[in-house]
Enzyme design. Sequence first.
Site, PDB file in Angstrom:
ATOM      1  N   SER A 145       0.791  -1.185  -0.223  1.00 56.82           N
ATOM      2  CA  SER A 145      -0.026   0.005   0.045  1.00 56.82           C
ATOM      3  C   SER A 145       0.793   1.223  -0.023  1.00 56.82           C
ATOM      4  CB  SER A 145      -0.950   0.002   1.147  1.00 56.82           C
ATOM      5  OG  SER A 145      -1.621   1.367   1.438  1.00 56.82           O
ATOM      6  N   TYR A 156      -1.122  -0.178  10.302  1.00 57.07           N
ATOM      7  CA  TYR A 156      -1.373  -0.582   9.048  1.00 57.07           C
ATOM      8  C   TYR A 156      -0.152  -0.210   8.295  1.00 57.07           C
ATOM      9  CZ  TYR A 156      -3.280  -1.091   4.233  1.00 57.07           C
ATOM     10  OH  TYR A 156      -3.443  -1.210   2.935  1.00 57.07           O
TER      11      TYR A 156
END
Length: 264
Positions: A145, A156
């Site tokens: 990501s 995350y």
Amino acid sequence: MRTTQRFAGRTMIVTGAAQGIGRGVAMSAAAEGANVVLVDRATLVEEVAAGILAAGGAALSVNADLETYAGAQAMVATATAAFGHVDILINNVGGTIWAKPYEHYAEAEIEAEIRRSLFPTLWGCRAVLPGMVERRAGVIVNVSSIATRGIHRVPYAAAKGGVNALTASLAFEHAADGIRINAVATGGTEAPPRRIPRNTQQQSEQSEQESKWYQAIVDQTVSSSLMHRYGTIEEQVGVILFLASDEASYMTGTVVPVGGGDLG
């Protein structure tokens, strides 16, 4: 619908295949001739596999918890029993569970974010590599990501930073074994509403503060993109399958950002 047959006769595992990008990868790969093993802990994955079979493709659904070593080992064992070996692994499991400034995360929430977005890729690679090393061939594409440089999802981001490091290190380690390992750093991606949310809080209305924190992520994602928009599932799938194909035969150890110009 793609009309090429880049993956004819090849077995591809796609994790997180019940929804979103994983579902798109599985369906497109099957249309290009792959024997697709669709893995998810949600039983929705069975519907996706059934759709592929109904369209004349080759598919097998597997329910597994890939946050565990045993789940990943069972995934590969099932795929090998069905199709003989695994040629390609797409590690797609992951995703932000909570959206808020780091100082508001509880201990258990931080651990849950890391388990969700790092361990399935660690365990997936560990499970599939012995067979690939033995055959001296294989491809792994990890879904990372651009959020490694972003706000309100630090755990995350840390997990996806780990995915990037894993990609580079494993590629270095296994290039001599004929194995290519790359990653796609996905940007903001438009997708249908999740049929199964990442956390139970998403099933109820967010508080005003939670909505503001989440909107800040959306605003930052759009502003950081040179194109100032979210991408589509198809735009992510195209790059993932490119890296999985022989067209990317001279690429390994690379993290390709697909975020409209946001390099993460």
